[in-house]
Every structure is written in C-alpha cells, then in structure tokens.
Write a protein that holds these residues in place. Sequence first.
Motif, PDB file in Angstrom:
ATOM      1  N   ASP A  25       0.951  -1.168  -0.092  1.00 57.64           N
ATOM      2  CA  ASP A  25       0.006   0.076  -0.066  1.00 57.64           C
ATOM      3  C   ASP A  25       0.904   1.353   0.021  1.00 57.64           C
ATOM      4  OD1 ASP A  25      -2.661  -0.905   0.086  1.00 57.64           O
ATOM      5  OD2 ASP A  25      -2.296  -1.791   2.011  1.00 57.64           O
ATOM      6  N   GLY A  26       0.222   2.292  -0.636  1.00 56.88           N
ATOM      7  CA  GLY A  26       0.958   3.497  -0.835  1.00 56.88           C
ATOM      8  C   GLY A  26       1.010   4.382   0.495  1.00 56.88           C
ATOM      9  N   PRO A  27       1.509   5.574   0.314  1.00 53.36           N
ATOM     10  CA  PRO A  27       1.523   6.586   1.708  1.00 53.36           C
ATOM     11  C   PRO A  27      -0.080   7.019   2.042  1.00 53.36           C
ATOM     12  CG  PRO A  27       3.109   7.111   0.209  1.00 53.36           C
ATOM     13  CD  PRO A  27       2.553   6.231  -0.463  1.00 53.36           C
ATOM     14  N   GLY A  28      -1.015   6.825   1.043  1.00 53.69           N
ATOM     15  CA  GLY A  28      -2.409   7.355   1.290  1.00 53.69           C
ATOM     16  C   GLY A  28      -2.945   6.508   2.311  1.00 53.69           C
ATOM     17  N   LYS A  29      -2.581   5.416   2.764  1.00 58.24           N
ATOM     18  CA  LYS A  29      -2.840   4.490   3.841  1.00 58.24           C
ATOM     19  C   LYS A  29      -1.776   4.241   4.933  1.00 58.24           C
ATOM     20  CE  LYS A  29      -6.071   1.438   3.213  1.00 58.24           C
ATOM     21  NZ  LYS A  29      -6.633   0.004   3.023  1.00 58.24           N
ATOM     22  N   SER A  30      -0.658   4.216   4.267  1.00 57.88           N
ATOM     23  CA  SER A  30       0.513   3.947   5.542  1.00 57.88           C
ATOM     24  C   SER A  30       0.952   5.119   6.472  1.00 57.88           C
ATOM     25  CB  SER A  30       1.851   3.203   4.747  1.00 57.88           C
ATOM     26  OG  SER A  30       2.156   4.300   3.891  1.00 57.88           O
ATOM     27  N   TYR A  31       0.751   6.416   5.803  1.00 52.78           N
ATOM     28  CA  TYR A  31       1.176   7.542   6.504  1.00 52.78           C
ATOM     29  C   TYR A  31      -0.005   7.772   7.502  1.00 52.78           C
ATOM     30  CZ  TYR A  31       4.854   8.832   3.467  1.00 52.78           C
ATOM     31  OH  TYR A  31       6.109   8.821   2.547  1.00 52.78           O
ATOM     32  N   ASN A  32      -0.168   6.981   8.412  1.00 50.09           N
ATOM     33  CA  ASN A  32      -1.497   6.890   9.477  1.00 50.09           C
ATOM     34  C   ASN A  32      -1.165   7.269  10.860  1.00 50.09           C
ATOM     35  OD1 ASN A  32      -0.129   4.582  10.548  1.00 50.09           O
ATOM     36  ND2 ASN A  32      -1.899   3.298   9.932  1.00 50.09           N
ATOM     37  N   LEU A  33      -0.022   7.841  11.155  1.00 49.61           N
ATOM     38  CA  LEU A  33       0.174   8.097  12.597  1.00 49.61           C
ATOM     39  C   LEU A  33      -0.441   9.580  12.677  1.00 49.61           C
ATOM     40  CD1 LEU A  33       3.907   6.613  12.913  1.00 49.61           C
ATOM     41  CD2 LEU A  33       1.683   5.658  13.678  1.00 49.61           C
ATOM     42  N   TYR A  34      -0.521   9.572  14.186  1.00 51.91           N
ATOM     43  CA  TYR A  34      -1.388  10.933  14.545  1.00 51.91           C
ATOM     44  C   TYR A  34      -2.491  11.328  13.700  1.00 51.91           C
ATOM     45  CZ  TYR A  34       1.987  11.843  18.284  1.00 51.91           C
ATOM     46  OH  TYR A  34       2.822  11.853  19.565  1.00 51.91           O
ATOM     47  N   PRO A  35      -3.372  10.427  13.672  1.00 48.59           N
ATOM     48  CA  PRO A  35      -4.603  10.980  12.834  1.00 48.59           C
ATOM     49  C   PRO A  35      -5.352  12.219  13.357  1.00 48.59           C
ATOM     50  CG  PRO A  35      -4.849   8.519  13.619  1.00 48.59           C
ATOM     51  CD  PRO A  35      -3.704   9.129  14.077  1.00 48.59           C
ATOM     52  N   ALA A  36      -6.146  12.941  12.200  1.00 46.88           N
ATOM     53  CA  ALA A  36      -6.462  14.260  12.793  1.00 46.88           C
ATOM     54  C   ALA A  36      -7.934  13.765  13.047  1.00 46.88           C
ATOM     55  CB  ALA A  36      -6.543  15.096  11.608  1.00 46.88           C
ATOM     56  N   LEU A  37      -8.334  14.489  14.301  1.00 50.71           N
ATOM     57  CA  LEU A  37      -9.623  14.096  14.868  1.00 50.71           C
ATOM     58  C   LEU A  37     -10.357  15.349  15.155  1.00 50.71           C
ATOM     59  CD1 LEU A  37      -8.629  11.107  17.343  1.00 50.71           C
ATOM     60  CD2 LEU A  37      -9.524  10.938  15.027  1.00 50.71           C
ATOM     61  N   HIS A  38     -11.589  15.651  15.068  1.00 55.30           N
ATOM     62  CA  HIS A  38     -12.577  16.688  15.509  1.00 55.30           C
ATOM     63  C   HIS A  38     -13.902  16.238  15.566  1.00 55.30           C
ATOM     64  CE1 HIS A  38      -9.140  19.384  14.161  1.00 55.30           C
ATOM     65  NE2 HIS A  38      -8.830  18.845  13.050  1.00 55.30           N
ATOM     66  N   LEU A  39     -14.314  16.656  16.806  1.00 55.23           N
ATOM     67  CA  LEU A  39     -15.671  16.365  17.145  1.00 55.23           C
ATOM     68  C   LEU A  39     -16.577  16.995  16.616  1.00 55.23           C
ATOM     69  CD1 LEU A  39     -17.905  14.836  19.003  1.00 55.23           C
ATOM     70  CD2 LEU A  39     -17.186  16.575  20.749  1.00 55.23           C
ATOM     71  N   MET A  40     -17.480  16.332  15.831  1.00 56.42           N
ATOM     72  CA  MET A  40     -18.545  17.297  14.775  1.00 56.42           C
ATOM     73  C   MET A  40     -19.602  17.728  15.953  1.00 56.42           C
ATOM     74  SD  MET A  40     -17.637  17.643  11.581  1.00 56.42           S
ATOM     75  CE  MET A  40     -15.966  18.068  12.407  1.00 56.42           C
ATOM     76  N   PRO A  41     -19.946  19.217  15.714  1.00 54.19           N
ATOM     77  CA  PRO A  41     -21.061  19.664  16.912  1.00 54.19           C
ATOM     78  C   PRO A  41     -22.380  19.169  16.328  1.00 54.19           C
ATOM     79  CG  PRO A  41     -20.288  21.184  15.464  1.00 54.19           C
ATOM     80  CD  PRO A  41     -19.328  20.105  15.208  1.00 54.19           C
ATOM     81  N   ASN A  42     -23.227  19.103  17.266  1.00 52.81           N
ATOM     82  CA  ASN A  42     -24.589  18.721  16.892  1.00 52.81           C
ATOM     83  C   ASN A  42     -24.684  17.253  16.356  1.00 52.81           C
ATOM     84  OD1 ASN A  42     -25.603  21.343  17.674  1.00 52.81           O
ATOM     85  ND2 ASN A  42     -25.096  22.104  15.717  1.00 52.81           N
ATOM     86  N   THR A  43     -23.959  16.544  16.726  1.00 51.53           N
ATOM     87  CA  THR A  43     -24.052  15.096  16.268  1.00 51.53           C
ATOM     88  C   THR A  43     -23.853  14.085  17.503  1.00 51.53           C
ATOM     89  OG1 THR A  43     -21.514  14.798  15.888  1.00 51.53           O
ATOM     90  CG2 THR A  43     -22.607  15.729  14.237  1.00 51.53           C
ATOM     91  N   PRO A  44     -24.210  12.966  17.471  1.00 52.84           N
ATOM     92  CA  PRO A  44     -24.106  12.160  18.495  1.00 52.84           C
ATOM     93  C   PRO A  44     -22.359  11.508  18.443  1.00 52.84           C
ATOM     94  CG  PRO A  44     -25.291  10.937  16.829  1.00 52.84           C
ATOM     95  CD  PRO A  44     -25.087  12.411  16.465  1.00 52.84           C
ATOM     96  N   ASP A  45     -21.456  12.508  18.833  1.00 53.45           N
ATOM     97  CA  ASP A  45     -20.036  12.023  18.948  1.00 53.45           C
ATOM     98  C   ASP A  45     -19.591  11.615  17.648  1.00 53.45           C
ATOM     99  OD1 ASP A  45     -19.173  12.608  21.836  1.00 53.45           O
ATOM    100  OD2 ASP A  45     -20.628  10.990  22.170  1.00 53.45           O
ATOM    101  N   HIS A  46     -19.965  12.095  16.391  1.00 58.38           N
ATOM    102  CA  HIS A  46     -19.393  11.919  15.226  1.00 58.38           C
ATOM    103  C   HIS A  46     -18.223  12.494  14.923  1.00 58.38           C
ATOM    104  CE1 HIS A  46     -23.834  10.750  13.445  1.00 58.38           C
ATOM    105  NE2 HIS A  46     -23.320   9.665  14.279  1.00 58.38           N
ATOM    106  N   ILE A  47     -17.019  11.694  14.636  1.00 60.46           N
ATOM    107  CA  ILE A  47     -15.858  12.450  14.682  1.00 60.46           C
ATOM    108  C   ILE A  47     -15.186  12.503  12.958  1.00 60.46           C
ATOM    109  CG2 ILE A  47     -13.252  12.093  15.511  1.00 60.46           C
ATOM    110  CD1 ILE A  47     -15.317  12.463  17.769  1.00 60.46           C
TER     111      ILE A  47
END
Length: 447
Positions: free
Chosen positions: A126-148
Amino acid sequence: SNTFCSSGAFFRNGTLFNTGGAESALFEKVPIQEGFNKIRTFAPGPCPETGCTQDWVDIGATIDVARWYHSMQTLSNGEILMVGGSKAGGLVLNTPRVNEPSYEISIDGHSLPAVPFPYLEFTDSDGPGKSYNLYPALHLMPNTPDHIFTIIGDQVFIYDYINNQNVTTLPFLPNPRTFPSSASTVLLPLKASENYRPEVMVCGGSSGDAPNPLALDDCGRIHPLDAEPEWTFEKLPDGPRTMGDAILLPDGTVFITNGARLGSGGGVMADDPAFTPLIYNPEAAVGERFTIMPATTIPRLYHSVAALLPTGEILIAGSNPLQQKPTSHYPTEYRVEIFSPPYMSAPNRPVITASPDFINYNAEFTMNIQGAAVGETTVVLSHPGFSTHGVHHGQRMIQLTTNTTADGVTTVTSPPSGSVMPPGIYLLFATVNGIPSEAAWVRLDSN
C-alpha cells in the motif's frame, strides 16, 4: 514512564490524561520506564493557598494496547477516544509489523477493550495514502452524537466510534496529510450565529514521494456536514510548509508557525526552517486571507510546539530533530518565545471584571466587561488542546450568542451541548471590535 511521542486529552475537571509513549531509557541518571501502554495524569492549577505539588502521576494502570504516535479526542460526555498509533518507537514510517489498527475509549481513565479499525490497516504494497497513518486528525463534529471528522493518510471520513460505523465518506485529499506528512489541521471557530456549522482547514504537510517527500504549499477547507461537501484550496503565501502548528486566536483568526520548507516529519527528514509565521483570516476573500508576520530567528522543526496563552499571546517552544546532539545542524532548542499578535498592540483592550467560575449547558450567564460596546462585543470559549508533532488534540473555539446593554452588562448563552463543546475547563475571552481581552477561566459542565 516514557512520555516521548505520547498523546493527551483532558478530563472534565481539567486534569491532563496522557497515554502511550516510547521505549525505556534505563541508562539515564533517573531511569525512565517503558511507556507504550502507560497512563499518566497532571492535575490542573491553580494551587490553593496551602500549596500543592503539581507533577506527573503515573497511576499504575494501562490503556488496553500499546500506542505510540496515536491521537486523542474528548467526547461529548467527557469520555476520551484514542485512535491508532504504533506498537514500537524509533520509526519515521509506520510498518504493518508494528502498526496498531485499533481504537479504544477510556471512561474515567479506564479503557474499554480496543476495537479493530480497518481504516488504519495497510500492507507493504500500500502507498502513503494508507501507510502515513500516525497521529490521525480528529475533530468532534457539533450537533452530532459524537461523530468524529477523521483524516488518516489521504482518507477523509466521519466516523461513529461509539457504534463502530462509518457515517460519511468525504472527498479524499490530494496528498497524505497525517504523520509523517504532518499537515496542520484545525476546526475553524464555531459560531452560534451559524448554529455551529463546522468547517475544517488543512494546511501544508508533505507528499508521499519517499524517500524525498516534497513539502506542500496549499490550504484546503471543507464543511463536512454539508449535503455535498467539497474541498476548496488556496496557496500559502510564503511557500510550502510541513510540521507547522495552527493556533486558533480569540479574534477568530488562525496563527500558523513552526515547521520546514523541505522534507517531512521525522527526526532528520526536514530542512530549510519556516521562520515566518502567518495569520489567516477565514472571513476574508480568497487572496486576502493571509498576512505574513515578522520572522523569528530560531529554527522550529521536529518536536516543536505552540499554544495560546490566557493573555492572547502564543507560547512557542521546542525543536530537536536530532535529539540531544548539540553539534548537529539543528540542535535541541531550549529557548522559548512569546509571539504577540497585532491585537496585543491595541491602545485599549477590553477587561473582564466579573465572570462566572462555572456555567451549565444551554444557559444564560452574565459578565461585566470594561470597554464592552453594544453590537460590537463577542464572547469566546477556547481550549488550546494538547500540542505535539504539529497536532493539537482537542483544540476548539466557539463564538457564543452575546448581548451587551448600554449599561455594560453582557448576557451570554452557553453552548447547547457537549458535542459543541465537551465538558471541561476553558479560556473565556471577550472581544470588542476584534480586540480580545485577557481570558478568565471557566468550567463548562452539567450540574
């Protein structure tokens, strides 16, 4: 235990919850134990008049699996999500052998069993699009039941980690953006006037052209909860930047600093330091959003950090691309800088003279603000997050519904729910005509 390349989030009482880390360092004067699955806490201040000892506490418990270079996000009920990472340290690129393709949720510091997460899986082909996977970006979406909102490599999607199901697959990014690509990502300030409609911005990073990755010179924005979300891109005004830090400022702008013009994240993978900070105004027209700020003289490469202070200034520190080697081209940096945004030079700044220590969700509260003006005053809640490797876990800012009367009393409506602003301790700013006050501390929670 070793906190090197760990991650962090905050409990609702303001205590730092720090997990994972790296291998032991038993040769040190004070031996350091292995930290891959360890839990540490750090209590908030201020200390009472009787005094206290504020220090790391290794509580003896562990998270469910070893994690190094993972990400964390506080959820709407105060539980804490941990995603991804590696089982071993010392790498620039993750490998299938040590990859940790799972997530886990901690409740009051006690982890539930880890859940397999296919979005983190990859093979040697697999290429970097999948293997460059450390420290994922996570943002809690407002007005949702904890969708990230989640970025892993070049994959972009919204995920329900509580129920383990994908919510929305979003348009992919044109390059991987998570470590070692190391782009800057922020959830732009949420506004009550827009029902907290979220918009995410991603700036810079590096291409997947190993072993000679190219730093990227673009910034993309997306409204992930819109019916047909699409990325829109613009160019950075001063050239490419990888490993930058993006800090939300109380006037609604974004401060971008640190990083390099060449290479990618990793100990010796970057060169040509980015000395010029930027201020980005998301409300301005394309072509007028960036302002180049005065340059620093200190290289801030791998392992640099930046954080918003209660004064409205930014603390900038770190850089050790070759760790403890003072003879290297970019040695470990022990100097600390303070950057003063233009609003710090205002002849008169508003002053919060009275504000609550505690506010409930979906409730009105009053503040006394010296210098408040009818129709020109905005109250902002801010959390700087946990800063490491250009990722600001849990960084969040919201502009609240505010009404100021002629006698100077300002009435504010608190956030409606924990998905808009999770329970915790926040900086409370008042801005008048775009000039922010110094912040007061306030706890947001349910009774």
